[in-house]
Design an enzyme around this catalytic site. Structure first.
Site, PDB file in Angstrom:
ATOM      1  N   LYS A 195      15.687 -24.651   9.504  1.00 33.97           N
ATOM      2  CA  LYS A 195      14.287 -24.824   9.102  1.00 33.97           C
ATOM      3  C   LYS A 195      13.648 -23.491   8.732  1.00 33.97           C
ATOM      4  O   LYS A 195      12.970 -23.377   7.720  1.00 33.97           O
ATOM      5  CB  LYS A 195      13.460 -25.469  10.231  1.00 33.97           C
ATOM      6  N   ARG A 270       6.382 -31.287  17.852  1.00 36.21           N
ATOM      7  CA  ARG A 270       7.642 -31.537  18.560  1.00 36.21           C
ATOM      8  C   ARG A 270       7.498 -32.673  19.558  1.00 36.21           C
ATOM      9  O   ARG A 270       8.476 -33.049  20.181  1.00 36.21           O
ATOM     10  CB  ARG A 270       8.042 -30.275  19.315  1.00 36.21           C
ATOM     11  N   ARG A 309      24.327 -17.381  15.391  1.00 40.00           N
ATOM     12  CA  ARG A 309      23.041 -16.719  15.155  1.00 40.00           C
ATOM     13  C   ARG A 309      22.681 -15.818  16.336  1.00 40.00           C
ATOM     14  O   ARG A 309      22.117 -14.739  16.172  1.00 40.00           O
ATOM     15  CB  ARG A 309      21.960 -17.798  14.957  1.00 40.00           C
TER      16      ARG A 309
HETATM   17  P1  AMP Z   1      12.041 -22.578  17.690  1.00 35.80           P
HETATM   18  O1  AMP Z   1      12.014 -21.177  17.184  1.00 35.80           O
HETATM   19  O2  AMP Z   1      11.259 -23.529  16.844  1.00 35.80           O
HETATM   20  O3  AMP Z   1      13.441 -23.078  17.948  1.00 35.80           O
HETATM   21  O4  AMP Z   1      11.282 -22.594  19.109  1.00 35.80           O
HETATM   22  C1  AMP Z   1      11.775 -21.852  20.213  1.00 35.80           C
HETATM   23  C2  AMP Z   1      11.131 -22.328  21.493  1.00 35.80           C
HETATM   24  O5  AMP Z   1       9.680 -22.155  21.406  1.00 35.80           O
HETATM   25  C3  AMP Z   1      11.324 -23.794  21.812  1.00 35.80           C
HETATM   26  O6  AMP Z   1      12.567 -24.049  22.468  1.00 35.80           O
HETATM   27  C4  AMP Z   1      10.137 -24.035  22.737  1.00 35.80           C
HETATM   28  O7  AMP Z   1      10.357 -23.501  24.009  1.00 35.80           O
HETATM   29  C5  AMP Z   1       9.019 -23.216  22.080  1.00 35.80           C
HETATM   30  N1  AMP Z   1       8.285 -24.027  21.076  1.00 35.80           N
HETATM   31  C6  AMP Z   1       8.233 -23.827  19.719  1.00 35.80           C
HETATM   32  N2  AMP Z   1       7.491 -24.756  19.110  1.00 35.80           N
HETATM   33  C7  AMP Z   1       7.070 -25.582  20.088  1.00 35.80           C
HETATM   34  C8  AMP Z   1       6.299 -26.769  20.087  1.00 35.80           C
HETATM   35  N3  AMP Z   1       5.797 -27.300  18.951  1.00 35.80           N
HETATM   36  N4  AMP Z   1       6.044 -27.359  21.276  1.00 35.80           N
HETATM   37  C9  AMP Z   1       6.534 -26.843  22.427  1.00 35.80           C
HETATM   38  N5  AMP Z   1       7.297 -25.753  22.491  1.00 35.80           N
HETATM   39  C10 AMP Z   1       7.584 -25.126  21.334  1.00 35.80           C
END
Ligand code: AMP
Length: 371
Positions: A195, A270, A309
């Site tokens: 993404k 999410r 990664r």
């Molecule tokens: P990502 O970079 O999108 O994979 O997000 C990394 C981490 O940030 C996730 O595993 C969550 O712990 C937190 N996080 C990111 N976006 C959200 C969201 N919309 N709701 C809750 N936690 C989030």
């Protein structure tokens, strides 16, 4: 949520729960004001009142009759003649308690004409119930006995009311709004689906603002802000950060760019409550989500990608298999259902997420172009 009917856009004004409460309370008031054993004849004014009338009599909780009338307007033989005629009433009304059911009263012209017709019959009592009333435009002296809710002079649809015959089936009331200007896209997919990579390319191509909630959290953690400290323990464990914190942060990010052409939301929403909060937040700005575009990739492929990664990303949640599995668990239990949420709105678009970066960008662009 914004709805399009013919050429116009509408946003929710009164929820179906609120309407139910209003209808219930109206029916109970009307019932308690009637003499015991009185069997009233309710008369619904078609077309708009059919939904209200159906709900109202089920809440009325007593013996009653119901009939419907329509005020038909037709041209007389001379072009200046505009004759109004009530159609639908065949009952003998003498001695009856008549209660008119209206969905909405604005200027009161239709109601007054109907009232005049009934007034000349030998009835016992005539009362008027309306679900909605526009006090600012009402022009008549006629007293309305029961009003469900006063509303401002805005064009509304739903719950029986229409715009060019569409919208009567909507369970809530919607109000006319301005046409959305932005292109807002939720880029969706499990952790590691690509993404972030795709969003970076697509934001340039479509001149959109990319908001990655994960990136915003990581930025805050790095800078040791209050938000960062709060989010760190959830992120390190691969858990989701609590909704309230995330939603407030997202709103603040969007509000930083009031003149944007639109946003690519990456990693948000999410959970279902985040999706609902996003809909409400955008509707307040007369905007909506144009579509959820999802990268579809199987989990096994992704764990390998994430571990790869992790060698360079410096992300604490990218190196440990256990944490990665937990992120998938969070995704499968809380996030994957969002597919159904957007599907139900007709805005889910799945895209095959396996292939070269360029191929996937091309596939995503095909969808972006349509939205
Ligand atoms: P990502 O970079 O999108 O994979 O997000 C990394 C981490 O940030 C996730 O595993 C969550 O712990 C937190 N996080 C990111 N976006 C959200 C969201 N919309 N709701 C809750 N936690 C989030």
């Amino acid at each position: 949520m914004i709805k399009k009917l013919n050429d116009l856009y509408f946003k929710e004004l009164i929820s179906s729960n609120e309407i139910s409460e209003i209808v219930k309370s109206l029916a109970h008031q009307v019932k308690s004001d009637l003499p015991k054993n009185e069997v009233p004849l309710f008369i619904g004014i078609l077309n708009g009142c059919f939904v209200f009338a159906a709900d109202f009599i089920r809440e009325f909780n007593g013996d009653c009759e119901i009939s419907f009338v329509k005020l038909a307007s037709y041209e007389g033989t001379k072009s200046s003649e505009n004759v109004k005629k009530l159609i639908g009433i065949n009952e003998d009304l003498s001695g009856r308690t008549i209660i008119i059911l209206e969905d909405i009263i604005d200027t009161g012209t239709t109601l007054q004409e109907i009232y005049e017709i009934f007034r000349h019959q030998n009835i016992k009592e005539l009362k008027i119930v309306t679900l909605f009333f526009k006090p600012d435009v009402y022009r008549k002296e006629l007293h309305i006995n029961y009003i469900g809710k006063n509303i401002a002079d805005k064009f509304i649809v739903g719950y029986g009311l229409d715009y060019n015959e569409l919208g009567r089936n909507l369970p809530a009331i919607y109000q006319l709004t301005t046409q959305p200007k932005m292109k807002n896209i939720v880029l969706f997919g499990p952790p590691g689906a690509g993404k972030g990579t795709q969003a970076t390319l697509l934001k340039e191509k479509y001149d959109l603002i990319h908001i990655s909630t994960g990136d915003v959290f990581r930025f805050n953690i790095k800078n040791e802000t209050e938000l960062g400290l709060l989010a760190k323990k959830f992120i390190d464990a691969g858990d989701l950060v609590p909704d309230e914190v995330t939603i407030n942060m997202l709103k603040a990010e969007v509000n930083k760019s009031p003149d944007a052409n639109g946003f690519i939301f990456d990693g948000f929403p999410r959970t279902e409550s985040q999706a609902k909060a996003l809909d409400v937040f955008l509707a307040e700005k007369n905007e909506r989500i144009n579509g959820m575009v999802a990268l579809e990739v199987t989990e096994d492929l992704l764990v390998e990608r994430i571990l790869e990664r992790g060698k360079t990303s410096g992300r604490s949640d990218d190196t440990d298999k256990e944490k990665i599995r937990n992120r998938f668990n969070e995704y499968n239990t809380k996030t994957a259902i969002l597919k159904d949420y957007y599907d139900a709105q007709g805005t889910y678009y799945g895209v095959n997420g396996v292939g070269s970066i360029e191929d996937i960008t091309d596939r995503l662009s095909e969808v972006f172009d349509k939205l």
